[in-house]
Design an enzyme around this catalytic site. Structure first.
Site, PDB file in Angstrom:
ATOM      1  N   GLY A 188      33.819  10.894   5.901  1.00 35.80           N
ATOM      2  CA  GLY A 188      32.775  10.703   4.901  1.00 35.80           C
ATOM      3  C   GLY A 188      33.297  10.079   3.625  1.00 35.80           C
ATOM      4  O   GLY A 188      32.882  10.448   2.524  1.00 35.80           O
TER       5      GLY A 188
ATOM      6  N   ASP B  44      35.552   8.058  17.460  1.00 37.10           N
ATOM      7  CA  ASP B  44      35.203   8.880  16.308  1.00 37.10           C
ATOM      8  C   ASP B  44      34.148   9.909  16.693  1.00 37.10           C
ATOM      9  O   ASP B  44      33.125   9.577  17.285  1.00 37.10           O
ATOM     10  CB  ASP B  44      34.681   7.984  15.184  1.00 37.10           C
ATOM     11  CG  ASP B  44      34.658   8.675  13.839  1.00 37.10           C
ATOM     12  OD1 ASP B  44      35.512   9.546  13.597  1.00 37.10           O
ATOM     13  OD2 ASP B  44      33.779   8.331  13.016  1.00 37.10           O
TER      14      ASP B  44
ATOM     15  N   ASN C  74      38.306   7.978   6.387  1.00 35.78           N
ATOM     16  CA  ASN C  74      37.282   7.367   7.220  1.00 35.78           C
ATOM     17  C   ASN C  74      36.187   6.733   6.366  1.00 35.78           C
ATOM     18  O   ASN C  74      35.625   7.388   5.483  1.00 35.78           O
ATOM     19  CB  ASN C  74      36.642   8.414   8.130  1.00 35.78           C
ATOM     20  CG  ASN C  74      37.485   8.741   9.334  1.00 35.78           C
ATOM     21  OD1 ASN C  74      38.713   8.766   9.275  1.00 35.78           O
ATOM     22  ND2 ASN C  74      36.834   9.015  10.456  1.00 35.78           N
TER      23      ASN C  74
END
Length: 305
Positions: free
Chosen positions: A209, A82, A230
């Site tokens: 987010g 990530d 995510n």
């Protein structure tokens, strides 16, 4: 089933659903999240950020662990780096068996973002490693960067970016931010940006987010076209709070039982977000068909002896 984000997200894009992408930095989180996916028969994406690897979750330890757990279930599980920003970290994840890489060059101008993204894709694609990129910039919630219009993804840049990079997934900026929002703050997501981006490309798109964005906002984002959601901070906070409650209620609990409760908490919050994305039951889309060929060629015989 250990796979890559392209395999998972291409199906999500074709069939209009989202997939949870959740952070796991130890055995308990990984087992809990994969157990949630297994129970709900949902595809799952495991996230590991470069700071997480530096501080705690070493790639050479975590990748074999997650891969082993993934191969024990029939649901597809991908592992993605990530927000890989440093070439050394990206190549380290690549060498250690990540099935997917996210290159985050979103802080740069479009031309430099394209150049850096292409470099990663040229390394990864020949080896079957999928690549996610970011266009627009997802900032930090604590700094209020989710409200900065200059960071939003410009739909007019999407076609050029994807044509030049051939990224497998595109993370967009549409009002969310990373980390913990100030108390009482819920982001205002630009669903119009999601819809327009979805119209100009058939590449899966990701919402970063997701923590603190609100359940209804996540559902609406998926309806608008998001395929990857995510979530890190909200999962970590939930598990932490459940550990605290357990210790307050049973302060003499043994460590093994506490770790079991940790795993259970990860499963609980994982199931919650899986249901928000609409991916429950979608593992059926990935069941492998047998390629075994049987039967015998028809040949003339002399009738035997």
């Amino acid at each position: 089933m250990y796979t890559d984000v392209k395999t998972i997200l291409d199906d999500a894009s074709r069939n209009n659903y989202g997939v949870l992408a959740a952070s796991a930095i130890n055995l308990e989180l990984a087992r809990g999240l994969i157990a949630a996916a297994d129970e709900l028969q949902s595809p799952l994406i495991i996230l590991m950020g470069q700071m997480q690897m530096t501080k705690h979750a070493r790639a050479d330890v975590m990748v074999p662990l997650i891969r082993t757990l993934a191969e024990e279930t029939n649901v597809p599980v991908a592992l993605i780096l990530d927000h890989g920003r440093d070439w050394e970290v990206i190549t380290h994840a690549y060498r250690n068996g990540f099935s997917s890489i996210m290159i985050d060059a979103s802080a740069y101008e479009l031309e430099e973002n394209i150049r850096r993204t292409k470099k990663v894709i040229e390394m990864c694609h020949p080896q079957g490693v999928a690549v996610e990129a970011e266009l627009g910039h997802v900032g930090q919630a604590a700094l209020g960067e989710q409200t900065d219009d200059s960071c939003y993804t410009r739909p007019e840049d999407v076609t050029e970016f994807l044509n030049q990079t051939r990224a497998d997934c595109l993370a967009i900026a549409c009002g969310t931010a990373h980390g913990q929002y100030p108390k009482g703050v819920t982001p205002e997501i630009r669903f119009d940006i999601i819809r327009v981006v979805k119209k100009v490309t058939d590449v899966p798109i990701a919402l970063h987010g997701g923590s603190g964005s609100g359940d209804e906002n996540i559902k609406k984002a998926v309806e608008a076209g998001i395929n990857k959601v995510n979530v890190c901070t909200e999962i970590f906070n939930y598990v932490r709070d459940e550990i605290r409650k357990t210790l307050e209620q049973t302060p003499e609990i043994d460590l093994l039982s506490l770790m079991s409760r940790t795993e259970q908490a990860a499963k609980e919050i994982g199931k919650h977000f899986i249901c928000l994305t609409g991916s429950q039951g979608k593992a059926a889309n990935f069941q492998r068909k047998s390629a075994f060929q049987y039967g015998f060629a028809q040949t003339e015989t002399d009738g035997g002896e």
